[in-house]
Design an enzyme around this catalytic site. Sequence first.
Site, PDB file in Angstrom:
ATOM      1  N   THR A 204      38.257  44.575  40.697  1.00 45.54           N
ATOM      2  CA  THR A 204      38.122  45.724  41.583  1.00 45.54           C
ATOM      3  C   THR A 204      38.036  46.979  40.743  1.00 45.54           C
ATOM      4  OG1 THR A 204      39.342  44.602  43.299  1.00 45.54           O
ATOM      5  CG2 THR A 204      39.208  46.992  43.477  1.00 45.54           C
TER       6      THR A 204
ATOM      7  N   ASN B  78      46.773  43.789  46.931  1.00 46.50           N
ATOM      8  CA  ASN B  78      46.992  42.346  46.802  1.00 46.50           C
ATOM      9  C   ASN B  78      48.457  42.011  46.558  1.00 46.50           C
ATOM     10  OD1 ASN B  78      44.465  41.491  47.329  1.00 46.50           O
ATOM     11  ND2 ASN B  78      43.814  41.347  45.178  1.00 46.50           N
TER      12      ASN B  78
ATOM     13  N   ARG C   6      42.947  38.175  37.827  1.00 40.69           N
ATOM     14  CA  ARG C   6      41.724  38.971  37.782  1.00 40.69           C
ATOM     15  C   ARG C   6      41.591  40.018  38.875  1.00 40.69           C
ATOM     16  NH1 ARG C   6      36.050  36.615  36.428  1.00 40.69           N
ATOM     17  NH2 ARG C   6      36.392  35.103  38.082  1.00 40.69           N
ATOM     18  N   ASP C   7      42.516  40.058  39.831  1.00 40.16           N
ATOM     19  CA  ASP C   7      42.361  41.071  40.875  1.00 40.16           C
ATOM     20  C   ASP C   7      43.722  41.634  41.284  1.00 40.16           C
ATOM     21  OD1 ASP C   7      40.888  42.716  42.454  1.00 40.16           O
ATOM     22  OD2 ASP C   7      40.528  41.247  44.047  1.00 40.16           O
ATOM     23  N   ILE C   8      44.538  41.968  40.271  1.00 40.33           N
ATOM     24  CA  ILE C   8      45.842  42.580  40.562  1.00 40.33           C
ATOM     25  C   ILE C   8      45.592  44.015  41.018  1.00 40.33           C
ATOM     26  CG2 ILE C   8      48.004  43.407  39.521  1.00 40.33           C
ATOM     27  CD1 ILE C   8      48.016  40.426  39.720  1.00 40.33           C
TER      28      ILE C   8
END
Length: 769
Positions: free
Chosen positions: A708, A673, A667-669
Site C-alpha cells: 500500500t 489491517n 507485505r501489507d502492514i
Amino acid sequence: MEGASKWVLFLEACLIFSSLIISFGNYNVAAAKIKEERAERKLANDDQSGFISIDCGLPKNSTYIEETTSINYISDATFIDTGVSKMLSPESRVTHQQQLWHLRSFPEGIRNCYRINITSGTKYLIRASFLYENYDGQNDLPEFELHLGANLWDTVKLENASLSVTPEIIHVPSLHYISICLVNIDSGTPFISAIELRTLKDTTYLTQSGSLSRLRRFDLGSSSNRGYRYNYDVYDRFWLPRAYNKDWKSISTSFTPDSFSQNDYQPPEVVMSTAATPLDATASFDLSWNPDNAGSQYYVYMHFAELQKLPANESRAFNISLNGKYWYGPLVPKYLSTNTIFSQSALSGGQYQFSLYMTENSTLPPIINAIEICIVKDLLQSETEQGDVDAITNIKATYKVSRNWQGDPCAPVTYLWDGLNCSYDGNEPPRITSLDLSSSGLTGEIAPHISKLTMLQYLDLSNNSLSGPMPDFLSKLQSLKVLKLEKNNLTGSVALELLEKSKNGLLTLSVDENPYPCSSVSCKNKKNNIVIPIVASVGGFCILLFAAAAIFWIRKEKKSHETVYKYNGEAVNEVQMSKQGSKEFQNEVKSMLRAHHKNLLSLIGYCNEGDNMALVYEYMENGTLEQHLSFDCNNVLTWIRRLQVAIDAARGLDYLHNGCRPSIIHRDIKTSNILLDKKLQAKISDFGLSKSFETESCTHVSTEPKGTFGYFDPQYYKTKKLNRESDIYSFGIVLLEMITGRSAITRDLDHAPIHIIQWVGLDFWKWIL
Ligand SMILES: *[C@@H]1O[C@H](CO)[C@@H](O)[C@H](O)[C@H]1NC(C)=O
Ligand SMILES: *[C@@H]1O[C@H](CO)[C@@H](O)[C@H](O)[C@H]1NC(C)=O
Ligand SMILES: *[C@@H]1O[C@H](CO)[C@@H](O)[C@H](O)[C@H]1NC(C)=O
Ligand SMILES: *[C@@H]1O[C@H](CO)[C@@H](O)[C@H](O)[C@H]1NC(C)=O
Ligand SMILES: *[C@@H]1O[C@H](CO)[C@@H](O)[C@H](O)[C@H]1NC(C)=O
C-alpha cells in the site's frame, strides 16, 4: 534478534516505564496523604479537635474566638449557597454569646440546607441555635422545621424573642456529610444563628436504636445558678443549674481538680462537685417528667460521685426505683469519682418516676450530682446512597444548576430535587433512577459523573448546548432504558453497546438534531491533520523515546539504501481488499490456515465455489486501528493503550517472521489491517499479499513489489527483493501514525501529497520543542 522481536521488547520496556511513572505519581499522592494525616494528628492535640463551630451569617472567611467560651467560630459561607446574612441590634447583643449575634435567614425557597463534611460512623453531638431578638423588626416569632438529612429533627417554635432555642441531637451519621435543613412551613421566615458539632466517645450514649435528642441536662444541687459548657465540659454540652427544690438541699466539695477521677462521659468537674440530697434524710429523692408524647422513648443518664470523706461509722448506700419498682442498687458512690448509671434499653410506657432511697444500713441519704434525659429520635428515612449523592453533587457543580437543589436529593420525597426521580426500597438508601436536565441551558461536554448514577433508567439531556463527542461512558449505565440527547451540539459516534441495546429494543435512544451524530456502527472516520496533544499524557516522555526510536529506525533504513524513494503522487500497486482476486484469496487461506497466534486474526472458515469466494473471520468489535487514530473518533486511545496495541501488533508480526516455519512476510502492514477486539487487543489481518520464505537460509525472495502506498519499503520497491525488513518498515510507519495521529499520506494546501516521514522530518521536532 530479529526486527519484530526487538520491537516487542522495546515497546514492552516503554510500557513498564510508563507504568513506573504512573506508580511514582501514586507514590507522591500517598506521601502527600501521610503528610496531611500527620498535620491532622498534630491538630488532634488541640483542645477543640472534633469541634465544628459555625456562626451562621458571619461574613465569608471571618473567624473569631468567642470571649466567654474561647470557642473558635467560623463563617457558614462555605456550607451553604442560599439565605441572607443578618445581625442583631447592638443593644440586644450584649446579653448573648457572640455566635448568636449574626444569623442567616431564608426568605426564599421551601427547603434550605447546610452541607457539612464529617467523618461517617463517628458519634456526634449536633446542636443548632436560634435567637430571634426581633432581628427583622417584624416582632413576629417564626415557627419552622429543622431537618437532619432526610428526617425531621425538630420543630423550632420560638416563644420568647430574647431566649435562644438550642435543639441538640446525638447522632452517628452514615454518610461522609450531614445536611441540616431549614424548612418553611408558612409560619414565618426560617433562620438559624449557629451550628455546632462535637465528636463524642463511641462508648457513651449507647442506644439499641435511634439517635438521642436532649430533653434535660441538669447540674443538680448547683450553688452558682449558672450554666456550664466548654471549656468546663470537654464535649461542650450545656449543663443547666437545678438547685432549688423545696425538698432538696445542696452539698458540695472543695476538691483540687487533679483528684477527680472520670469515666468516658466526663461530666464537668464543676458540675460533679455539687449534688442534691433530700432535706429529710429518710425520705426518697424523687425525679420525674411528663412525656410530651405518649409514644416517646427515653434514655436516662445519672451521674454520681461522693463529695464527703465519710468517717468510719458513716455510710451512704441507696437503691433506685422506677415507678415504684426496684431498678438499680445498692449504689455506693465513690469519693470524687464519677459513676454513671443509665438505662440499658429505651424507657417507654408514658410514666417516668425515679426514686432514690437509702438502704437499711446506710447512715446517710442518697445524693445525685447530675442527670441527662434524652428522647429517642428514630431517623427512619435513610439518606440517598452516597455514590449517587456525590455524582449528582458533581453534576450540579459542573453545570452550575440553578434549580433549588439542596439537602438530600431523594428524601424526604416531598422535597425531591426537581428533575430527579428515585427508587425507595424499604430501609435501603434511595437511588436516583431518573435525571431530566432537558432545556436547561447546559454547555460543555456530557459530564462523566453521570455514569456514576449507576441505577439510572431515564436520562434526558435534550435541547441544551452540549458539545463534544457522544461519550462512551453512558454505556456503563446498565439499567438505562431511555437516553435523550437530541437538540445538542454533539459529534462522533454513539457507543456500540448503546446502539446494540437500541437495536434490540432495550433502549429508547434519540440523538437527532446534533451536527454530526453518527448513529451507525460504520461511522465515517475522517482523518484529521491535527496532532493529538501529547503533553497531557503521563507516558508522554516515553512516547518521545518511542518516537525517537521509530525515526532512528527509519532513518537507518534510509541511510543504508541511499536512493530515497520519490512519490509521484499516485498510488503504487495498491491492492484493495474488496478487489481481491482468486490468487490472493487462496494465498490468504493458505497463510491463515498455517498461522495461529493471539495477535493474528483467526480464520473461522471459507467458501470457494467457482466465482463465489468468501472468508469468515472472528468478529472484531472495535474495528480497525485506523478508525481509532482518527481525531473525530470518540474512542481516542490512551498512550498506554496505544503502547499495548503496538506491542500486540509487534508480537503478531514477530510470530509471522520468526514463529512460523517457513516465515511469512505480510507485505501489507498498515493501520487499517490492524484490528481491535472487544478488549482492544490488536490482531493483524489481511494476508492477501503475504509471502512465505521457502527455506531457512533464504534472506530474501524476489518478487514484484506489492503493498500500500505510504507503507511501502522504498528499498523493496527499488530492488524487488522482499525480506522481513520490508514489514518492519511498514510497522515503523504505523508507529508514527500512532504517535502523531496523522495518516501515512496527507495532502498539503496545494493537494500535493506529504508522506508522514517527510512531515516528521520537517515538523516533528519543531513541534516537540
Ligand atoms: C422572655 O424571657 C426573659 C428572660 O427570661 C423574661 O425576662 C421575659 O419576661 C420573657 N418574655 C416573655 C414575653 O415571656
Ligand atoms: C459517728 O461518729 C461521730 C463522732 O465520731 C458522731 O458524731 C456521729 O453521730 C456518729 N454517727 C453515727 C451514725 O453513729
Ligand atoms: C450494709 O451495707 C453494705 C455496704 O455499705 C453492704 O455491703 C451490706 O450488704 C449491707 N447490709 C445489709 C444487711 O443490708
Ligand atoms: C428548548 O429550550 C429553550 C430554552 O433553552 C426553550 O425556550 C424551548 O422551548 C425548548 N424547546 C423544547 C422543544 O423544549
Ligand atoms: C457547535 O459547536 C461548534 C464547534 O464545535 C461551534 O462552532 C458552534 O457554535 C456550536 N453551536 C452551538 C449552537 O453551540
